[in-house]
Design a protein around this motif. Structure first.
Motif, PDB file in Angstrom:
ATOM      1  N   LEU A 118       4.119  19.626  33.238  1.00 25.08           N
ATOM      2  CA  LEU A 118       4.613  19.899  34.349  1.00 25.08           C
ATOM      3  C   LEU A 118       5.562  20.660  33.727  1.00 25.08           C
ATOM      4  O   LEU A 118       6.324  20.944  34.480  1.00 25.08           O
ATOM      5  N   ALA A 119       5.952  20.656  32.397  1.00 29.06           N
ATOM      6  CA  ALA A 119       7.216  21.650  31.711  1.00 29.06           C
ATOM      7  C   ALA A 119       6.581  22.988  31.587  1.00 29.06           C
ATOM      8  O   ALA A 119       7.263  23.744  31.164  1.00 29.06           O
TER       9      ALA A 119
ATOM     10  N   ASN B 159      15.071  27.252  36.188  1.00 26.46           N
ATOM     11  CA  ASN B 159      14.890  25.353  36.642  1.00 26.46           C
ATOM     12  C   ASN B 159      15.219  24.975  38.109  1.00 26.46           C
ATOM     13  O   ASN B 159      14.656  24.377  39.091  1.00 26.46           O
TER      14      ASN B 159
ATOM     15  N   HIS C 151      11.674  26.636  39.323  1.00 24.15           N
ATOM     16  CA  HIS C 151      11.212  25.189  40.098  1.00 24.15           C
ATOM     17  C   HIS C 151      11.353  24.460  40.596  1.00 24.15           C
ATOM     18  O   HIS C 151      10.526  23.435  40.887  1.00 24.15           O
ATOM     19  N   THR C 152      12.485  23.762  40.565  1.00 24.47           N
ATOM     20  CA  THR C 152      12.836  22.559  41.281  1.00 24.47           C
ATOM     21  C   THR C 152      12.792  23.201  43.131  1.00 24.47           C
ATOM     22  O   THR C 152      12.133  22.403  43.907  1.00 24.47           O
TER      23      THR C 152
ATOM     24  N   THR D  78       8.936  22.988  43.883  1.00 27.11           N
ATOM     25  CA  THR D  78       8.502  21.766  43.340  1.00 27.11           C
ATOM     26  C   THR D  78       8.665  20.436  44.555  1.00 27.11           C
ATOM     27  O   THR D  78       8.291  19.325  44.686  1.00 27.11           O
TER      28      THR D  78
ATOM     29  N   ASP E  26      13.738  13.867  36.129  1.00 29.36           N
ATOM     30  CA  ASP E  26      13.388  15.167  36.205  1.00 29.36           C
ATOM     31  C   ASP E  26      11.634  15.520  36.477  1.00 29.36           C
ATOM     32  O   ASP E  26      11.383  16.754  36.402  1.00 29.36           O
ATOM     33  N   LYS E  27      11.163  14.640  36.501  1.00 28.94           N
ATOM     34  CA  LYS E  27       9.987  14.374  36.511  1.00 28.94           C
ATOM     35  C   LYS E  27       8.791  13.223  37.128  1.00 28.94           C
ATOM     36  O   LYS E  27       9.694  12.334  36.437  1.00 28.94           O
TER      37      LYS E  27
ATOM     38  N   TYR F 275      13.188  15.555  42.160  1.00 29.87           N
ATOM     39  CA  TYR F 275      13.240  15.753  40.929  1.00 29.87           C
ATOM     40  C   TYR F 275      13.667  17.333  41.188  1.00 29.87           C
ATOM     41  O   TYR F 275      13.637  18.244  41.931  1.00 29.87           O
TER      42      TYR F 275
ATOM     43  N   HIS G   4      13.876  19.704  38.247  1.00 29.37           N
ATOM     44  CA  HIS G   4      13.485  20.221  36.353  1.00 29.37           C
ATOM     45  C   HIS G   4      15.358  20.075  35.492  1.00 29.37           C
ATOM     46  O   HIS G   4      16.593  21.300  36.376  1.00 29.37           O
ATOM     47  N   SER G   5      14.885  20.128  34.302  1.00 31.16           N
ATOM     48  CA  SER G   5      15.974  20.365  33.641  1.00 31.16           C
ATOM     49  C   SER G   5      15.929  20.419  32.051  1.00 31.16           C
ATOM     50  O   SER G   5      16.522  20.566  31.206  1.00 31.16           O
ATOM     51  N   GLU G   6      14.703  21.849  31.950  1.00 33.61           N
ATOM     52  CA  GLU G   6      14.765  21.895  30.578  1.00 33.61           C
ATOM     53  C   GLU G   6      15.712  22.613  30.550  1.00 33.61           C
ATOM     54  O   GLU G   6      16.534  23.677  30.957  1.00 33.61           O
TER      55      GLU G   6
END
Length: 283
Positions: A45-46, A127, A130-131, A134, A235-236, A250, A252-254
């Motif tokens: 997922l990352a 991020n 990605h958010t 998805t 986040d996932k 979700y 994304h929080s990378e």
């Protein structure tokens, strides 16, 4: 190795246009995954874009497992083989992501403050993308419906998520009759006291990002046990509470320089409040 365009041309006849994404497959099957499979799913997922370009041997090596274990994860996700797995991963990506990945690589070792600024902002852009990519339409609708049908709404978050819980509380107050933040000075013990009389008509919204705090998880599970509805912002799909909640959203929080970025989480909260206001009466 196949090019990105070549991968998209693989035989996808077994899929329909409405087939679930890899993230949705992980979410629906995470409760039955082994610990190793969850670790692989977290990596997947990352690094979805990168994994879509990997052979099965490269994917297995990246996660530190055997190719047989990687194949078992693919089958656990309901896909017939690794080729279809990679093709499914590639769906939805745009070639415009290539320059972003290149820039992130070039800035992997910043040499000045300006480079760090640029890298951090680029991470936030990634991020957000990605958010958005998805985002689950059904989950969005369900979350808004739960909010508007609840008698009482409690927002929960501690540590860095406490600030986000306060912003969510403020945003929902414009649309809902009763919203209370349980992230104040009293901490988890105060939140537990306020939640001691939950009913099935109540809604708890837990905000939980890395590093996932045990208090938030415990309160979320207490809400489920009491029969209340639970929305989790995390986040996932493999995060704590994600598979147990009524609805999971979700962001994304990378983040390279900290455990997690709150930028996309804040954007998700703003979006949730906007959608709620849009559907509420007399906002």
């Amino acid at each position: 190795m196949l090019s990105y365009a070549g991968l998209l041309k693989q035989d996808l006849s077994y899929m329909s246009t409405a087939s679930p994404t890899i993230a949705e497959r992980v979410e629906s099957t995470s409760s039955t995954m082994s610990r190793t499979q969850k670790r692989m799913a977290d990596y997947l997922l990352a690094h979805q874009f990168e994994v879509a370009m990997m052979t099965i041997d490269q994917f297995a090596a990246a996660v530190g497992v055997s190719t047989a274990t990687a194949n078992r994860l693919v089958r656990h996700l309901g896909l017939p083989g690794y080729l279809q797995f990679r093709a499914e991963l590639a769906r939805g990506f745009q070639t415009t992501l290539d320059p972003i990945e290149k820039l992130r690589s070039e800035l992997s070792h910043p040499s000045s403050a300006a480079d760090v600024f640029a890298a951090a902002l680029q991470e936030d852009i990634h991020n957000f993308q990605h958010t958005c990519r998805t985002l689950n339409q059904q989950a969005c609708e369900q979350a808004v419906d739960l909010i508007l049908s609840a008698d009482r709404i409690f927002t929960v978050g501690f540590g860095g998520s406490g600030f986000l819980a306060g912003l969510l509380h403020r945003g929902l107050c414009f649309s809902c009759d009763y919203v209370e933040s349980l992230s104040g000075a009293g901490g988890a013990s105060h939140a537990a006291r306020r939640m001691s009389r939950l009913t099935k008509k109540d809604l708890i919204i837990v905000i939980s990002f890395p590093r996932y705090l045990a208090d938030s998880i415990a309160l979320g599970r207490a809400a489920i046990k009491a029969g209340a509805s639970l929305i989790v912002l995390t986040d996932k799909p493999t995060a704590p509470l994600a598979s147990e909640a009524s609805v999971a959203l979700y962001a994304h929080s990378e983040r390279r320089y900290s455990a997690a970025s709150g930028t996309a989480a804040l954007g998700l909260i703003e979006a949730l409040c906007a959608a709620t206001a849009y559907k509420a009466k007399d906002t």
